[in-house]
Design an enzyme around this catalytic site. Structure first.
Site, mmCIF file in Angstrom:
data_model
loop_
_atom_site.group_PDB
_atom_site.id
_atom_site.type_symbol
_atom_site.label_atom_id
_atom_site.label_comp_id
_atom_site.label_asym_id
_atom_site.label_seq_id
_atom_site.Cartn_x
_atom_site.Cartn_y
_atom_site.Cartn_z
ATOM 1 N N GLU A 43 0.847 -1.205 0.000
ATOM 2 C CA GLU A 43 0.000 0.000 0.000
ATOM 3 C C GLU A 43 0.872 1.240 0.000
ATOM 4 O OE1 GLU A 43 -3.615 0.086 2.099
ATOM 5 O OE2 GLU A 43 -3.498 -1.998 2.734
HETATM 6 C C1 LIG Z 1 -6.080 -9.703 7.448
HETATM 7 C C2 LIG Z 1 -4.956 -8.719 7.395
HETATM 8 C C3 LIG Z 1 -4.838 -7.906 6.290
HETATM 9 C C4 LIG Z 1 -3.803 -7.000 6.198
HETATM 10 N N1 LIG Z 1 -3.639 -6.303 5.046
HETATM 11 C C5 LIG Z 1 -2.529 -5.551 4.867
HETATM 12 C C6 LIG Z 1 -2.202 -5.053 3.588
HETATM 13 O O1 LIG Z 1 -2.896 -5.324 2.609
HETATM 14 N N2 LIG Z 1 -1.100 -4.271 3.469
HETATM 15 C C7 LIG Z 1 -0.291 -3.984 4.537
HETATM 16 O O2 LIG Z 1 0.711 -3.267 4.379
HETATM 17 N N3 LIG Z 1 -0.549 -4.499 5.765
HETATM 18 C C8 LIG Z 1 -1.640 -5.289 5.937
HETATM 19 N N4 LIG Z 1 -1.868 -5.878 7.147
HETATM 20 C C9 LIG Z 1 -1.004 -5.518 8.292
HETATM 21 C C10 LIG Z 1 0.346 -6.248 8.294
HETATM 22 O O3 LIG Z 1 0.153 -7.599 8.018
HETATM 23 C C11 LIG Z 1 0.970 -6.074 9.663
HETATM 24 O O4 LIG Z 1 1.059 -4.699 9.976
HETATM 25 C C12 LIG Z 1 2.380 -6.661 9.797
HETATM 26 O O5 LIG Z 1 2.501 -7.890 9.125
HETATM 27 C C13 LIG Z 1 2.682 -6.815 11.278
HETATM 28 O O6 LIG Z 1 3.990 -7.284 11.505
HETATM 29 P P1 LIG Z 1 4.519 -7.372 12.997
HETATM 30 O O7 LIG Z 1 5.882 -7.942 12.956
HETATM 31 O O8 LIG Z 1 4.331 -6.057 13.645
HETATM 32 O O9 LIG Z 1 3.519 -8.358 13.739
HETATM 33 P P2 LIG Z 1 3.222 -9.921 13.486
HETATM 34 O O10 LIG Z 1 3.266 -10.235 12.052
HETATM 35 O O11 LIG Z 1 1.969 -10.194 14.214
HETATM 36 O O12 LIG Z 1 4.446 -10.634 14.185
HETATM 37 C C14 LIG Z 1 4.467 -10.933 15.554
HETATM 38 C C15 LIG Z 1 4.950 -12.356 15.734
HETATM 39 O O13 LIG Z 1 4.978 -12.641 17.119
HETATM 40 C C16 LIG Z 1 4.539 -13.954 17.326
HETATM 41 N N5 LIG Z 1 4.062 -14.060 18.704
HETATM 42 C C17 LIG Z 1 2.885 -13.635 19.217
HETATM 43 N N6 LIG Z 1 2.819 -13.914 20.515
HETATM 44 C C18 LIG Z 1 3.980 -14.524 20.860
HETATM 45 C C19 LIG Z 1 4.489 -15.048 22.072
HETATM 46 N N7 LIG Z 1 3.789 -15.006 23.212
HETATM 47 N N8 LIG Z 1 5.716 -15.619 22.065
HETATM 48 C C20 LIG Z 1 6.436 -15.662 20.909
HETATM 49 N N9 LIG Z 1 6.003 -15.173 19.745
HETATM 50 C C21 LIG Z 1 4.779 -14.599 19.711
HETATM 51 C C22 LIG Z 1 3.455 -14.156 16.297
HETATM 52 O O14 LIG Z 1 3.237 -15.524 16.038
HETATM 53 C C23 LIG Z 1 4.050 -13.404 15.105
HETATM 54 O O15 LIG Z 1 4.805 -14.260 14.281
HETATM 55 C C24 LIG Z 1 -2.881 -6.837 7.260
HETATM 56 C C25 LIG Z 1 -2.990 -7.656 8.373
HETATM 57 C C26 LIG Z 1 -3.989 -8.613 8.433
HETATM 58 C C27 LIG Z 1 -4.028 -9.539 9.594
#
Ligand SMILES: Cc1cc2nc3c(=O)[nH]c(=O)nc-3n(C[C@H](O)[C@H](O)[C@H](O)COP(=O)(O)OP(=O)(O)OC[C@H]3O[C@@H](n4cnc5c(N)ncnc54)[C@H](O)[C@@H]3O)c2cc1C
Ligand SMILES: *[C@@H]1O[C@H](CO)[C@@H](O)[C@H](O)[C@H]1NC(C)=O
Ligand SMILES: *[C@@H]1O[C@H](CO)[C@@H](O)[C@H](O)[C@H]1NC(C)=O
Length: 483
Positions: free
Chosen positions: A93
């Protein structure tokens, strides 16, 4: 020993973490022989990005603990009717603007198949609840009124900010123009403008922090849909492969990544950190970087930051009964109940010949469909499609309903900026507490809720930690209130 440093909200968070998991006694220590400098909790985009930044800065003795059996987190492909579809993030995006979205070159380097989403022709593609398309004049008038309204709310936002006034909701700004979307077509367009992006209604979403939205203002207005058998998550695997050992098949074999390790407690003191996992292991380190999503860590209770729910329902049919070709990719369904199966996408370009539709619901509707059997959701979708296209359409042969809200490691899909949370409070989310550091899309300075936000937050949080670990600059300055 727990350090409860100062009055920082983050400190409360760590206390809450401990309280939540209420651990009384420790089982025998299973601590690694040589403790790493940093433990990273979570191997989604932000955790992997943080780990790579640490590694690039020479901090290579790291340990990544991931709860699930894979990396990528909310970027995840699955098989649906023989196709590879994304149940999490799907689009890059913000493309084709003044600045380059950092995810865009990664996607292109891996030659992932992407498709520019064409939302231009929605005026011709909006369906009535009673059936058939809205006539051109009605539809054109509704879309034009919506454009004017958005122009007004954006101007209002900019002027409130300039005058250092308090934030209001998007809905409150609409009320100022005495133009609250209320007919089915107005509500469908309003949903498309806001809920489809933030997964929550204008009633709760912050005006000042979303209009204009940094993602589109800085990186461009275009969205590219990723539809590739390798999956959008391959971007995360590619970053991981730049600092972790990978075997010939592409599998990560590096002992610094441990899968199926659910972190349940973090203790920290002036001398170091102890991380406990569900299986009873204890890991010691000098610092810890927590990347798990807001829903899971209850930050939302503390900061009122919302974890929204966005549900992408895929449906497969024996043949096409919807228009295809240029200008038909997206269509709206204007039901009297706002948010009732409102936004449809036909995926003929992405999955030629597969006859697949994607319909998006959010928020309360997401929570509702997550709790009912898929057969009921399918029946509801069929009814809506019959409203739009008539009774003589074939039954869907397959349905996929992702359940992020019910998943204990996510409890939602992405963070939304609600009215009432100021930049000052927001800044505290990523402020480290002693040796505990925070990252994740919800800590991104400008791009919360997005893949690029997660990526950039990983770099930023890692740099805060690097400043402390390597340069003894451990004080984190929160921007003063009101700036
Ligand atoms: C349905 C959906 C649609 C989306 N659409 C878009 C899009 O089109 N474009 C866009 O840019 N963004 C989109 N997003 C947002 C984007 O996916 C997220 O902002 C991004 O992937 C988040 O990354 P993160 O590392 O912050 O979190 P996460 O990807 O959630 O990573 C956190 C990790 O921590 C792990 N974890 C959780 N709890 C624990 C624990 N207690 N112990 C150890 N590990 C743990 C989880 O398993 C996960 O692997 C979307 C998200 C979703 C769910
Ligand atoms: C569809 O759009 C593409 C790209 O804009 C164009 O090249 C093509 O000719 C169009 N096809 C039809 C049938 O109009
Ligand atoms: C817009 O969509 C309609 C109906 O789906 C289609 O007939 C028309 O050709 C499209 N117009 C453009 C400019 O793509």
């Amino acid at each position: 020993m727990m350090i409860m440093g100062g009055t920082n909200i983050g400190a409360t968070l760590v206390m809450v973490l401990v309280a939540l998991f209420s651990l009384l006694s420790f089982e025998p220590m299973v601590v690694e022989a040589r403790p790493p400098t940093v433990i990273i909790v979570g191997a989604g985009m932000s955790g992997i990005s943080a780990a790579k930044t640490l590694s690039d800065a020479g901090i290579k003795d790291i340990l990544i603990l991931e709860a699930t059996d894979r990396i990528g987190g909310r970027m995840h492909k699955t098989q649906f009717a023989g196709l590879s579809v994304e149940i999490g993030a799907n689009w890059v995006e913000g493309v084709n603007g003044a600045e380059v979205n950092p995810i865009w070159p990664m996607v292109n380097k891996l030659k992932l198949k992407t498709f520019l989403s064409d939302y231009d022709n929605l005026t011709s593609n909006t369906y009535k609840q009673a059936g058939g398309l809205y006539d051109g004049a009605t539809s054109k008038a509704a879309f034009e009124a919506s454009d004017e309204l958005t122009e007004f709310t954006t101007k209002t936002s900019i002027s409130l900010t300039a005058q250092k006034k308090e934030d209001i909701s998007i809905l409150a700004a609409q009320r100022l123009k005495h133009q609250v979307p209320s007919t089915p077509i107005e509500m469908a367009i309003d949903y498309y403008n806001y809920d489809y992006e933030f997964a929550e209604p204008p009633r709760v979403t912050s005006l000042q922090n979303t209009e204009p939205l940094a993602t589109f203002a800085n990186f461009g207005e275009d969205l590219y849909f990723v539809a590739d058998p390798k999956g959008y998550e391959s971007v995360v695997y590619d970053i991981a492969g730049q600092f972790l050992t990978v075997d010939k098949t592409g599998k990560i074999t590096d002992p610094r990544l441990k899968l199926n390790k659910v972190v349940i407690e973090i203790q920290h003191s002036a001398s170091g950190v102890i991380v406990k996992t569900e299986d009873g292991s204890l890991y010691r380190s000098a610092y810890v970087m927590v990347s798990a999503s807001v829903g899971q860590w209850k930050i939302l209770a503390l900061y009122q930051f919302d974890m929204s729910v966005y549900t992408k329902i895929f449906l497969k049919f024996p043949y096409k009964f919807w228009p295809s070709g240029n200008g038909t990719e997206f269509f709206l369904y204007a039901h009297e109940k706002r948010g009732y199966y409102p936004i449809w996408q036909q995926l003929e370009r992405e999955y030629p010949g597969a006859n697949v539709l994607l319909v998006t619901v959010t928020d309360d509707e997401s929570r509702r469909v997550e709790q009912q059997p898929d057969s009921e959701t399918k029946a509801e979708c069929m009814k809506v499609l019959q409203d739009m296209f008539g009774k003589n359409i074939p039954e869907a042969t397959d349905i996929l309903v992702p359940r992020w809200w019910s998943n204990k490691f996510f409890k939602g899909t992405f963070s939304n900026w609600p009215i009432g949370v100021t930049r000052y409070e927001y800044d505290q989310i990523r402020a480290p507490v002693g040796r505990v550091y925070f990252t994740g899309e919800h800590t991104s300075e400008h791009y919360n809720g997005y893949v690029h936000g997660a990526y950039l937050a990983g770099i930023d949080s890692a740099n805060i930690l690097i400043n402390c670990a390597k340069r003894r600059m451990c004080k984190y300055h929160i921007m003063p209130k009101g700036t």
